[in-house]
Design a protein around this motif. Sequence first.
Motif, PDB file in Angstrom:
ATOM      1  N   GLN A   1       3.706 -38.118 -13.026  1.00  0.00           N
ATOM      2  CA  GLN A   1       4.441 -37.569 -11.888  1.00  0.00           C
ATOM      3  C   GLN A   1       3.999 -36.121 -11.665  1.00  0.00           C
ATOM      4  N   SER A   2       2.837 -36.002 -11.041  1.00  0.00           N
ATOM      5  CA  SER A   2       2.217 -34.699 -10.832  1.00  0.00           C
ATOM      6  C   SER A   2       1.449 -34.714  -9.522  1.00  0.00           C
ATOM      7  N   GLY A   3       1.258 -33.554  -8.961  1.00  0.00           N
ATOM      8  CA  GLY A   3       0.449 -33.436  -7.765  1.00  0.00           C
ATOM      9  C   GLY A   3      -1.012 -33.781  -8.016  1.00  0.00           C
ATOM     10  N   TRP A   4      -1.428 -33.715  -9.279  1.00  0.00           N
ATOM     11  CA  TRP A   4      -2.815 -34.049  -9.625  1.00  0.00           C
ATOM     12  C   TRP A   4      -3.122 -35.516  -9.369  1.00  0.00           C
ATOM     13  N   LEU A   5      -2.103 -36.357  -9.400  1.00  0.00           N
ATOM     14  CA  LEU A   5      -2.320 -37.790  -9.159  1.00  0.00           C
ATOM     15  C   LEU A   5      -2.887 -38.032  -7.762  1.00  0.00           C
ATOM     16  N   ILE A   6      -2.477 -37.217  -6.804  1.00  0.00           N
ATOM     17  CA  ILE A   6      -2.900 -37.423  -5.422  1.00  0.00           C
ATOM     18  C   ILE A   6      -4.400 -37.202  -5.257  1.00  0.00           C
ATOM     19  N   ILE A   7      -4.994 -36.284  -6.019  1.00  0.00           N
ATOM     20  CA  ILE A   7      -6.408 -35.982  -5.814  1.00  0.00           C
ATOM     21  C   ILE A   7      -7.311 -36.444  -6.950  1.00  0.00           C
ATOM     22  N   HIS A   8      -6.872 -36.320  -8.193  1.00  0.00           N
ATOM     23  CA  HIS A   8      -7.743 -36.621  -9.335  1.00  0.00           C
ATOM     24  C   HIS A   8      -8.230 -38.074  -9.335  1.00  0.00           C
ATOM     25  N   VAL A   9      -7.322 -39.017  -9.218  1.00  0.00           N
ATOM     26  CA  VAL A   9      -7.690 -40.436  -9.307  1.00  0.00           C
ATOM     27  C   VAL A   9      -8.606 -40.864  -8.160  1.00  0.00           C
ATOM     28  N   PRO A  10      -8.305 -40.551  -6.886  1.00  0.00           N
ATOM     29  CA  PRO A  10      -9.229 -40.976  -5.822  1.00  0.00           C
ATOM     30  C   PRO A  10     -10.620 -40.362  -5.951  1.00  0.00           C
ATOM     31  N   VAL A  11     -10.693 -39.128  -6.432  1.00  0.00           N
ATOM     32  CA  VAL A  11     -12.008 -38.495  -6.608  1.00  0.00           C
ATOM     33  C   VAL A  11     -12.818 -39.247  -7.655  1.00  0.00           C
ATOM     34  N   VAL A  12     -12.204 -39.575  -8.774  1.00  0.00           N
ATOM     35  CA  VAL A  12     -12.919 -40.286  -9.841  1.00  0.00           C
ATOM     36  C   VAL A  12     -13.270 -41.712  -9.401  1.00  0.00           C
ATOM     37  N   ILE A  13     -12.346 -42.410  -8.762  1.00  0.00           N
ATOM     38  CA  ILE A  13     -12.622 -43.777  -8.302  1.00  0.00           C
ATOM     39  C   ILE A  13     -13.723 -43.770  -7.242  1.00  0.00           C
ATOM     40  N   THR A  14     -13.743 -42.775  -6.378  1.00  0.00           N
ATOM     41  CA  THR A  14     -14.827 -42.662  -5.398  1.00  0.00           C
ATOM     42  C   THR A  14     -16.166 -42.454  -6.097  1.00  0.00           C
ATOM     43  N   ALA A  15     -16.176 -41.648  -7.148  1.00  0.00           N
ATOM     44  CA  ALA A  15     -17.411 -41.464  -7.925  1.00  0.00           C
ATOM     45  C   ALA A  15     -17.874 -42.797  -8.509  1.00  0.00           C
ATOM     46  N   TYR A  16     -16.958 -43.580  -9.056  1.00  0.00           N
ATOM     47  CA  TYR A  16     -17.328 -44.893  -9.598  1.00  0.00           C
ATOM     48  C   TYR A  16     -17.917 -45.790  -8.511  1.00  0.00           C
ATOM     49  N   GLY A  17     -17.314 -45.766  -7.324  1.00  0.00           N
ATOM     50  CA  GLY A  17     -17.826 -46.558  -6.213  1.00  0.00           C
ATOM     51  C   GLY A  17     -19.230 -46.125  -5.813  1.00  0.00           C
ATOM     52  N   LEU A  18     -19.467 -44.827  -5.803  1.00  0.00           N
ATOM     53  CA  LEU A  18     -20.803 -44.329  -5.467  1.00  0.00           C
ATOM     54  C   LEU A  18     -21.822 -44.700  -6.546  1.00  0.00           C
ATOM     55  N   PHE A  19     -21.396 -44.725  -7.796  1.00  0.00           N
ATOM     56  CA  PHE A  19     -22.313 -45.169  -8.855  1.00  0.00           C
ATOM     57  C   PHE A  19     -22.655 -46.649  -8.682  1.00  0.00           C
ATOM     58  N   ALA A  20     -21.706 -47.434  -8.210  1.00  0.00           N
ATOM     59  CA  ALA A  20     -21.993 -48.851  -7.929  1.00  0.00           C
ATOM     60  C   ALA A  20     -23.017 -48.971  -6.799  1.00  0.00           C
ATOM     61  N   VAL A  21     -22.868 -48.166  -5.760  1.00  0.00           N
ATOM     62  CA  VAL A  21     -23.832 -48.164  -4.654  1.00  0.00           C
ATOM     63  C   VAL A  21     -25.205 -47.762  -5.171  1.00  0.00           C
ATOM     64  N   SER A  22     -25.253 -46.743  -6.001  1.00  0.00           N
ATOM     65  CA  SER A  22     -26.526 -46.285  -6.557  1.00  0.00           C
ATOM     66  C   SER A  22     -27.184 -47.370  -7.397  1.00  0.00           C
ATOM     67  N   PHE A  23     -26.405 -48.025  -8.238  1.00  0.00           N
ATOM     68  CA  PHE A  23     -26.945 -49.092  -9.085  1.00  0.00           C
ATOM     69  C   PHE A  23     -27.496 -50.245  -8.251  1.00  0.00           C
ATOM     70  N   VAL A  24     -26.718 -50.700  -7.280  1.00  0.00           N
ATOM     71  CA  VAL A  24     -27.133 -51.847  -6.479  1.00  0.00           C
ATOM     72  C   VAL A  24     -28.377 -51.508  -5.660  1.00  0.00           C
ATOM     73  N   SER A  25     -28.426 -50.328  -5.076  1.00  0.00           N
ATOM     74  CA  SER A  25     -29.613 -49.972  -4.283  1.00  0.00           C
ATOM     75  C   SER A  25     -30.834 -49.785  -5.177  1.00  0.00           C
ATOM     76  N   ALA A  26     -30.659 -49.241  -6.377  1.00  0.00           N
ATOM     77  CA  ALA A  26     -31.784 -49.107  -7.307  1.00  0.00           C
ATOM     78  C   ALA A  26     -32.257 -50.484  -7.783  1.00  0.00           C
ATOM     79  N   ALA A  27     -31.321 -51.386  -8.044  1.00  0.00           N
ATOM     80  CA  ALA A  27     -31.698 -52.743  -8.458  1.00  0.00           C
ATOM     81  C   ALA A  27     -32.438 -53.464  -7.324  1.00  0.00           C
ATOM     82  N   ALA A  28     -31.997 -53.269  -6.084  1.00  0.00           N
ATOM     83  CA  ALA A  28     -32.693 -53.867  -4.933  1.00  0.00           C
ATOM     84  C   ALA A  28     -34.103 -53.296  -4.805  1.00  0.00           C
TER      85      ALA A  28
END
Length: 169
Positions: free
Chosen positions: A83-110
């Motif tokens: 229950q903190s204001g950090w929840l609003i920004i910390h989690v989406p930033v990290v999850i977005t990074a994970y999503g971008l790593f997935a994009v990077s992996f898939v495009s490199a594999a292609a």
Amino acid sequence: FAGCLLIMAALLLRWYSSGRPPWAALYETMALLALITMVAASYLHRKGEEPLVYFPLAGLSVILLAFSILAWEDNPPLPPVLQSGWLIIHVPVVITAYGLFAVSFVSAAALVYLKIKKRGDGCSIARLDTISYAAAAVGFVLLVAGIAMGAVWAKAAWGAYWSWDPKET
């Protein structure tokens, strides 16, 4: 595109019903990651990129949604430490990074696939390389920022920036 809208609607309804940002539970974070990968797949499809990039990303989104459905909880209570204001920004930033790593992996594999099979012209190979590099670079910056925010949040919540908890490590 419809999938993006449906995932977004589900997350917004969850936010409305729970009264908190919808990325504190496993169901919610997997749905958010599915949304990010589906947005990337839709964007790459719209830009006319190789199907070898956006089909796997769309498939990953479906797998993440299936996993999130299996992890469904009906509005679990938020632990006091979250229950903190950090929840609003910390989690989406990290999850977005994970999503971008997935994009990077898939495009490199292609890219590797096209080079091994000697398919694709130099232009499509260069575009895949650019996509992979850009996604990894932006993902890295976001992950570093997310880890720094998480450390500040941990200091406020537990009194230490880093406690060698398995999730932190």
